[in-house]
Every structure is written in C-alpha cells, then in structure tokens.
Scaffold this motif. Structure first.
Motif, mmCIF file in Angstrom:
data_model
loop_
_atom_site.group_PDB
_atom_site.id
_atom_site.type_symbol
_atom_site.label_atom_id
_atom_site.label_comp_id
_atom_site.label_asym_id
_atom_site.label_seq_id
_atom_site.Cartn_x
_atom_site.Cartn_y
_atom_site.Cartn_z
ATOM 1 N N ASN A 197 -9.178 -1.654 -0.527
ATOM 2 C CA ASN A 197 -8.337 -0.582 -0.762
ATOM 3 C C ASN A 197 -8.014 -0.638 -2.277
ATOM 4 O O ASN A 197 -7.275 -1.080 -2.576
ATOM 5 C CB ASN A 197 -7.164 -0.459 0.113
ATOM 6 C CG ASN A 197 -6.223 0.765 0.122
ATOM 7 O OD1 ASN A 197 -6.351 1.362 -0.799
ATOM 8 N ND2 ASN A 197 -5.393 0.853 1.009
ATOM 9 N N LYS A 198 -8.650 0.413 -2.913
ATOM 10 C CA LYS A 198 -8.053 0.284 -4.370
ATOM 11 C C LYS A 198 -6.872 0.879 -4.554
ATOM 12 O O LYS A 198 -6.246 0.571 -5.975
ATOM 13 C CB LYS A 198 -8.972 1.753 -4.998
ATOM 14 C CG LYS A 198 -8.822 3.135 -4.774
ATOM 15 C CD LYS A 198 -9.692 3.931 -5.596
ATOM 16 C CE LYS A 198 -9.390 5.527 -5.093
ATOM 17 N NZ LYS A 198 -10.268 6.449 -5.679
ATOM 18 N N ASN A 199 -6.099 1.333 -3.646
ATOM 19 C CA ASN A 199 -4.561 1.638 -4.056
ATOM 20 C C ASN A 199 -3.762 0.670 -3.699
ATOM 21 O O ASN A 199 -2.312 0.787 -3.715
ATOM 22 C CB ASN A 199 -4.325 3.147 -3.258
ATOM 23 C CG ASN A 199 -4.791 4.290 -3.883
ATOM 24 O OD1 ASN A 199 -5.236 4.226 -4.861
ATOM 25 N ND2 ASN A 199 -5.193 5.140 -3.025
ATOM 26 N N ALA A 200 -4.252 -0.298 -3.110
ATOM 27 C CA ALA A 200 -3.435 -1.516 -2.633
ATOM 28 C C ALA A 200 -3.198 -2.928 -3.603
ATOM 29 O O ALA A 200 -4.071 -2.705 -4.610
ATOM 30 C CB ALA A 200 -3.865 -2.302 -1.267
ATOM 31 N N ILE B 88 -8.891 -6.015 4.088
ATOM 32 C CA ILE B 88 -8.778 -4.453 4.079
ATOM 33 C C ILE B 88 -7.994 -4.191 2.863
ATOM 34 O O ILE B 88 -8.383 -3.305 2.047
ATOM 35 C CB ILE B 88 -7.945 -3.814 5.365
ATOM 36 C CG1 ILE B 88 -8.749 -4.147 6.524
ATOM 37 C CG2 ILE B 88 -7.580 -2.587 4.832
ATOM 38 C CD1 ILE B 88 -8.027 -3.632 7.927
ATOM 39 N N ALA C 92 0.798 -1.151 0.122
ATOM 40 C CA ALA C 92 0.016 -0.006 -0.067
ATOM 41 C C ALA C 92 0.684 1.194 -0.026
ATOM 42 O O ALA C 92 1.983 1.052 0.430
ATOM 43 C CB ALA C 92 -0.711 0.166 1.319
#
Length: 363
Positions: free
Chosen positions: A79-82, A75, A36
């Motif tokens: 999380n679109k950024n992970a 999680i 992330a």
C-alpha cells in the motif's frame, strides 16, 4: 480416473497451500506498526457551543495498527499510502489499555480545546481555582513501575507538589532531570478512581516508584520512568459563559485538539473564519492554545486531500524556519504533500490557535 485425480490435485494442492499460508499469516505476529489513511470528522459532531453556528472545520484520523500480524504487514508493504515502522520495544499492546489511553487523550484534548478557545475569546472564567487537578498518566511503558496505573493523576513527586498552570509539563520536566541511580526510590502521590459498591470514588495513594532503566542524554544517564502525562485541567460551567457539550465521537487520541479549538473559537465569536473553505488539520493543543506534535501526519495529509480539503494545518513548535524545518511533522507533511497529484489543498504551518486565526483573518 488416476489421470483425473492427478490433474485435480495439481489444481487443489496449490489452493490449499495458499489458504494455509494466508490463515497462518493471521496468527503470526511481527514487531511492526502500520499506519494508513482513514477519514475526516466535522468537529460539530463532537462539540456543541451554545448559540454557535456550524463551520466546515474537521479533524483527521488514521488507521493505526500496532504489533500487526504478518498478513497486515504484507498488505501494508504494497500500500503506497501506508507507513510501516518497528514497534517500540517497550510499547504496551494490550488492546484494553491502548483504548483506555486513547480515551484519556481524547478527553484531555477536548478540555484543552475548550479552555484555550474560551480564553482567547475573552472568557477567562472558563477555569477556576479548582480546575487544575494534577498530571494525568495517559500511557505507561512496559518497564514503568507496576504500582502506577493509566488514569492516575499525579499531584506530588519526590515530595514536591506539582503546582500546575505554569506553561510547562512540570512532571515530565522533573523526570527528565533525574540522574539514573539503580533501585533508588522516589515518593509519589496520585489520585485514582476506585470502584466501590456505590460506583467509582476518587482516592489518594502514596507509594514509592523506582526505575531500572535509563537513556543517555548529553553524556549523562537519565532515569527512564516510562510515564507519559498531560496537565489535567477541567473547564467549568457557569451562567456567565456560553454553555458547551461534548462527546467522544468516533475516534480517540489527542490529535484533534487544535482543530477543535478553532471550531470552538469560531462558535464563540461568530467570526466564521473558515468562510466557505473546508478546513482540515491536526495537532494537539494545550490550555494556552499552543500546538503540539502528533503521529501519522503523512497519512493525514493524504486523507485530507482525498476528502476535498482546501487547507491543511500542520502543527510545528515555532514559525521560525530554522526550527520548524527540522521537525518531523513538517518534514513528513511536506514529503506527503509533494506526492499528491493536482491537489487544490494548501499546506499551512501553525504553532498555535492564534496563528490559525491570524492566517484566516488575512486570507
């Protein structure tokens, strides 16, 4: 009263079950890694060059979690950024060993940054005949020979001295050519830090290693030793060159090397190539100033953008479009960049410290 208890239980039982599930998920391990976005760090907080001025050159880091628990996995999924990927089957997950590995990689990255920048700035005597030490093992796979340790410096393999400063990783190049023969032994010589009553001393060890693993390449079985190493060259300090100081800072790993070398070169030459730009980038660097690939670049592009970067340097092996367009660092960086909204940041590919300097000089 009974009605009250029934109504109360309808509310309490789901809450209890949810808590049980959440707490249980903290202890259930899944074989996945999560990466992330994290933050950027000004190189000036890690490296100081005599009479050098500060510039806005930054390294970028990510949060990387290996073999995560179920809650972290879930999680990460939302999380679109992970990014989530399967844990490498033979990856060592012991936290102490992972940390030691990261510290070694950071130290080598700083040494390489100093050497490559000083040499490009004209200070050839940043190294001497004693600078090259061997090939330091920064990571071992779980199947590696148990006689080996992270931090060992390999000086001989299979009775051949590793000369160093040849432009290639001699140890890896040698290992990659060994045809697999089950239980065959290979002599190796390493230098190792050994703890004594008077502190740590360096001792030489000679033993044999063998492998029972292999991988297929070009229709051949190549022996897999599970050894990951860097050429280990230590810069020297003398009165003929500007002095340098460094610390590990708040991150570990090798990926700050390229940006560290840019910062050092600027400090040595006074060119202030960065001008008024916030520069962020990633990539390893060797003693010759060549860029190397790293992981987590998708999240690093996001992090740089969130931190207001003007330029993000992407490491590739060559500026030949036919080559770099097939490399994972380029592909992932471009994919991440396309998902940014209204960014002012420019993505720039480079294969070396010299490429960065040329780009900034012509900007």
């Amino acid at each position: 009263m009974k009605k009250f208890v029934r109504e109360y239980l309808k509310f309490v039982i789901p809450v209890i079950l949810l808590n049980v599930i959440v707490i249980s998920s903290l202890f259930i391990k899944v074989k996945y890694d999560v990466v992330a976005p994290a933050n950027i760090t000004n190189v000036a907080s890690t490296i100081t060059i005599e009479n050098g001025s500060d510039s806005d050159v930054n390294t970028v880091s990510v949060y990387s979690y290996s073999n995560v628990n179920l809650l972290s996995y879930l999680i990460g999924k939302i999380n679109k950024n992970a990014t989530i990927s399967k844990t490498y089957e033979y990856e060592v997950t012991d936290l102490d060993l992972v940390y030691t590995s990261g510290v070694i990689q950071k130290r080598v990255s700083i040494y390489n940054s100093i050497i490559s920048a000083y040499k490009l700035a004209g200070y050839e005597n940043i190294i001497d005949n004693n600078s090259y030490k061997g090939y330091i093992i920064h990571t071992l796979a779980t199947y590696a020979d148990p006689n080996l340790q992270v931090g060992d410096i390999v000086t001989y393999f299979n009775n051949i001295q590793l000369a160093g400063l040849t432009g290639i990783n001699e140890l890896q190049n040698t290992l990659d050519k060994i045809i697999f023969e089950k239980d065959k032994e290979y002599p190796i010589t390493v230098l190792r830090q050994v703890k004594t009553s008077n502190g740590y001393v360096e001792k030489e060890f000679n033993f044999n290693i063998k492998t029972n693993y292999f991988y297929n390449y070009d229709e051949q079985k190549i022996a897999a030793f599970g050894i990951y190493s860097y050429e280990y060259v230590i810069p020297v300090k003398n009165d003929l060159i500007p002095q340098f100081q460094w610390n590990y800072g708040d991150s570990i790993g090798p990926s700050g090397g390229l940006m560290q070398s840019l910062y050092i070169y600027e400090a040595l030459t006074g060119g202030y190539l960065a001008k008024n730009l916030k520069i962020v980038g990633t990539g390893t660097v060797d003693v010759y100033g060549n860029a190397g690939p790293i992981g987590g670049i998708y999240q690093k592009v996001i992090t740089a953008n969130l931190c207001g970067a003007d330029i993000f340097f992407v490491p590739v092996s060559s500026l030949d479009e036919n080559i770099y367009k097939n490399e994972s660092n380029y592909i992932e960086a471009v994919e991440s960049y396309k998902n940014l909204n209204n960014t002012k940041m420019k993505l720039v590919i480079v294969s070396s410290l010299s490429d960065i300097i040329e780009y900034l000089n012509n900007k």
